[in-house]
Design a protein around this motif. Structure first.
Motif, PDB file in Angstrom:
ATOM      1  N   LEU A 413       0.827  -1.213   0.000  1.00 65.04           N
ATOM      2  CA  LEU A 413       0.000   0.000   0.000  1.00 65.04           C
ATOM      3  C   LEU A 413       0.857   1.258   0.000  1.00 65.04           C
ATOM      4  O   LEU A 413       0.554   2.243  -0.678  1.00 65.04           O
ATOM      5  N   GLU A 414       1.945   1.229   0.770  1.00 65.03           N
ATOM      6  CA  GLU A 414       2.839   2.388   0.804  1.00 65.03           C
ATOM      7  C   GLU A 414       3.483   2.622  -0.560  1.00 65.03           C
ATOM      8  O   GLU A 414       3.658   3.767  -1.002  1.00 65.03           O
ATOM      9  N   ASN A 415       3.829   1.535  -1.233  1.00 68.78           N
ATOM     10  CA  ASN A 415       4.387   1.652  -2.590  1.00 68.78           C
ATOM     11  C   ASN A 415       3.356   2.230  -3.545  1.00 68.78           C
ATOM     12  O   ASN A 415       3.674   3.040  -4.428  1.00 68.78           O
ATOM     13  N   PHE A 416       2.109   1.796  -3.378  1.00 74.68           N
ATOM     14  CA  PHE A 416       1.016   2.329  -4.190  1.00 74.68           C
ATOM     15  C   PHE A 416       0.858   3.836  -3.957  1.00 74.68           C
ATOM     16  O   PHE A 416       0.683   4.612  -4.904  1.00 74.68           O
ATOM     17  N   GLU A 417       0.956   4.264  -2.701  1.00 75.58           N
ATOM     18  CA  GLU A 417       0.830   5.690  -2.381  1.00 75.58           C
ATOM     19  C   GLU A 417       1.971   6.490  -2.998  1.00 75.58           C
ATOM     20  O   GLU A 417       1.762   7.589  -3.524  1.00 75.58           O
ATOM     21  N   LYS A 418       3.171   5.942  -2.934  1.00 75.35           N
ATOM     22  CA  LYS A 418       4.320   6.647  -3.505  1.00 75.35           C
ATOM     23  C   LYS A 418       4.252   6.727  -5.024  1.00 75.35           C
ATOM     24  O   LYS A 418       4.738   7.681  -5.636  1.00 75.35           O
ATOM     25  N   SER A 419       3.628   5.711  -5.647  1.00 67.52           N
ATOM     26  CA  SER A 419       3.530   5.690  -7.121  1.00 67.52           C
ATOM     27  C   SER A 419       2.538   6.714  -7.651  1.00 67.52           C
ATOM     28  O   SER A 419       2.540   7.051  -8.823  1.00 67.52           O
ATOM     29  N   LYS A 420       1.647   7.197  -6.753  1.00 66.05           N
ATOM     30  CA  LYS A 420       0.615   8.179  -7.102  1.00 66.05           C
ATOM     31  C   LYS A 420      -0.356   7.662  -8.182  1.00 66.05           C
ATOM     32  O   LYS A 420      -0.952   8.441  -8.920  1.00 66.05           O
ATOM     33  N   LYS A 421      -0.527   6.347  -8.220  1.00 60.68           N
ATOM     34  CA  LYS A 421      -1.500   5.780  -9.164  1.00 60.68           C
ATOM     35  C   LYS A 421      -2.936   6.142  -8.787  1.00 60.68           C
ATOM     36  O   LYS A 421      -3.850   6.013  -9.582  1.00 60.68           O
TER      37      LYS A 421
END
Length: 527
Positions: A413-421
């Motif tokens: 989820l944190e990676n998803f947040e950083k990706s700004k998808k």
């Protein structure tokens, strides 16, 4: 004339005597008979039955008949259970728990505490729920009739899993507790002979079927683990065979159809997913329950997404999001009110005297008038404080989030947040679950447990946080109109954007932008 008066007087006395003779004598026998009549009267509506039961409860209280108070109150709770009125169940159960009707009331008390425990659990009051479940088990052990004891115990063992289910994301060992109690429930139910007039074979197998469904859900939640889909399918098949063999038609079958829909979603058989979700919706019309309906919407949206039918996918996702948010708001309000009931222990509030009411209304009117006078003076000050608080919050974003029990999913989820998808307009729960290699139900509950938001609130929070940082760090964004800003952070319309912005911050985007321009802030924030 005198003869006419005499005849009138005699007639009047006869009418009074006849009325007295026809008026029923309120005693324990009368109340018991009335309760039995109501119990088997299928023509009377729940609303009329509730009124009649409360009347019998009041009459029982007048003559000090505790058994009548308890039975009539318990029957009202049965009506509330069908209507999912958890707040009302807790309030009435809290009152009835004080009634001592002796050993013959063991079954009624067991079911009373079981109903209270379920309602508390549904509203998230977990520890109070577990306490009532344990009391229910203690009462069930006192029941003399073996079939009644096994049936009641089976229900309690099945229901007590709600406590561990609510907390399973906090403690992985609770899954074992859930499995253990479901198996205890099945074992108790299998001891039922089916010879009891009330505890029928249908009731026996209805509870066994329900336990199989709940066991299947545990394995569907971790469908990515090898063999779990097969285990879930085994339990659901057992449940479906029981339903077909004994022609069971109850609210629990809606849950069964939904879980079969989920099973085929995990097996990537999307047409079957849609078929069973629609069967669940048809059944749900007979047994209305928004929690079952919202689950059907979720599976339909996911299936249509996988089939590339974006129109239906969006239709059912919108239905899902709207209903899910409504359920959450209702549950929160009910939980707040029920917590107050527990604190007050159902003490009745004394009626205020008319003079006190007049004084109170007058004071309130004066306060309201005073509030109106100062409202406009304070409004800008309040908005300014919200703005300053928001700026402070933006300056102190903590990237070191607490790690939950599922570190892999939280990291994803944190990676998803950083990706700004998340600024993609059509980001859906189903597509995110697919990207994170999990299922929609587990992801939705995981977000609620770790982010304290529904999925839609979580995405709104990310989008608004993104645009806030852009507005603060890039002055060119302050020149965009609302439509452009909405598009930049993934909203379809400026109306949705403004609504989400205000929900998240307490102020409008226009107010925020104007204050930024006025204060000419230059902040160094990490995006």
């Amino acid at each position: 004339m005198q003869k006419s008066l005499l005849l009138f007087f005699i007639s009047f006395l006869l009418i009074i005597r006849i009325s007295a003779q026809t008026k029923p004598i309120i005693n324990e026998e009368y109340i018991d008979n009335k309760l039995e009549e109501l119990r088997f009267d299928e023509k009377i509506s729940d609303n009329d039955k509730e009124k009649a039961l409360f009347k019998l409860k009041a009459e029982s209280e007048k003559i000090g008949y505790n058994w009548g108070i308890l039975k009539s109150g318990r029957r009202v709770i049965e009506i509330y259970e069908r209507q999912n009125k958890n707040k009302e169940i807790i309030k009435l159960a809290t009152e009835l728990k004080k009634i001592d009707a002796g050993p013959k009331a063991a079954r009624t008390m067991a079911n009373l505490y079981r109903a209270s425990a379920l309602s508390l659990g549904y509203l998230g009051l977990d520890e109070a729920s577990l306490k009532d479940f344990r009391t229910a088990v203690a009462y069930a052990k006192k029941i003399e009739d073996p079939d009644v004891k096994n049936y009641t115990s089976g229900l309690i063992y099945s229901n007590i899993t709600l406590y561990f289910f609510n907390k399973r994301l906090e403690n992985k060992s609770y899954k074992d507790s859930i499995i253990s109690y479901h198996k205890k429930s099945i074992a108790a139910s299998e001891l039922i002979t089916g010879k009891h007039e009330e505890i029928t074979t249908e009731k026996k197998y209805s509870n066994i079927s329900f336990n199989y469904v709940r066991l299947a859900i545990l394995y569907l939640e971790e469908a990515n683990k090898p063999g779990n889909i097969e285990i879930a399918e085994k339990y659901l098949t057992k449940s479906l065979n029981i339903v077909n063999k004994y022609n069971l038609l109850e609210n629990d079958n809606v849950i069964l159809m939904n879980q079969l829909s989920w099973l085929y979603l995990e097996k990537k058989e999307y047409k079957k997913t849609i078929e069973y979700a629609n069967l669940a919706r048809d059944l749900e019309k007979q047994f209305p329950d928004p929690t079952n309906r919202v689950e059907s919407f979720e599976f339909l949206s996911s299936a249509y997404t996988e089939l590339g039918d974006t129109k239906n996918a969006k239709l059912y996702m919108d239905k899902y999001t709207h209903l899910k948010d409504s359920i959450r708001i209702t549950e929160k309000n009910n939980a707040d009110q029920s917590f107050n009931v527990l604190l007050s222990d159902s003490k009745k509030i004394e009626k205020r005297k008319s003079l006190k009411e007049i004084i109170t209304v007058s004071v309130i009117s004066c306060l309201l008038l005073f509030a109106v006078i100062i409202y406009w003076k304070r409004k800008n000050k309040i908005l300014r404080k919200k703005y300053e608080k928001l700026i402070t919050k933006l300056n102190s974003i903590d990237e070191n989030q607490e790690i939950s029990s599922n570190e892999n999913l939280l990291q994803a989820l944190e990676n998803f947040e950083k990706s700004k998808k998340y600024i993609t307009e059509n980001i859906s729960l189903a597509s995110l679950a697919n990207d994170l290699d999990t299922n929609t139900t587990y992801l939705s509950e995981f977000i609620m447990a770790n982010k304290n938001n529904t999925y839609s609130e979580y995405i709104d929070n990310l989008k608004i946080k993104y645009i806030l940082q852009k507005l603060v760090t890039d002055s060119s964004y302050r020149e965009y109109d609302m439509n452009s800003l909405a598009e930049k952070c993934g909203y379809n319309s400026s109306k949705d954007f403004v609504k989400a912005f205000k929900n998240e911050t307490g102020i409008t985007p226009l107010y925020f932008i104007n204050k930024l321009k006025k204060d000419n802030l230059y902040l160094n924030l990490q995006c």
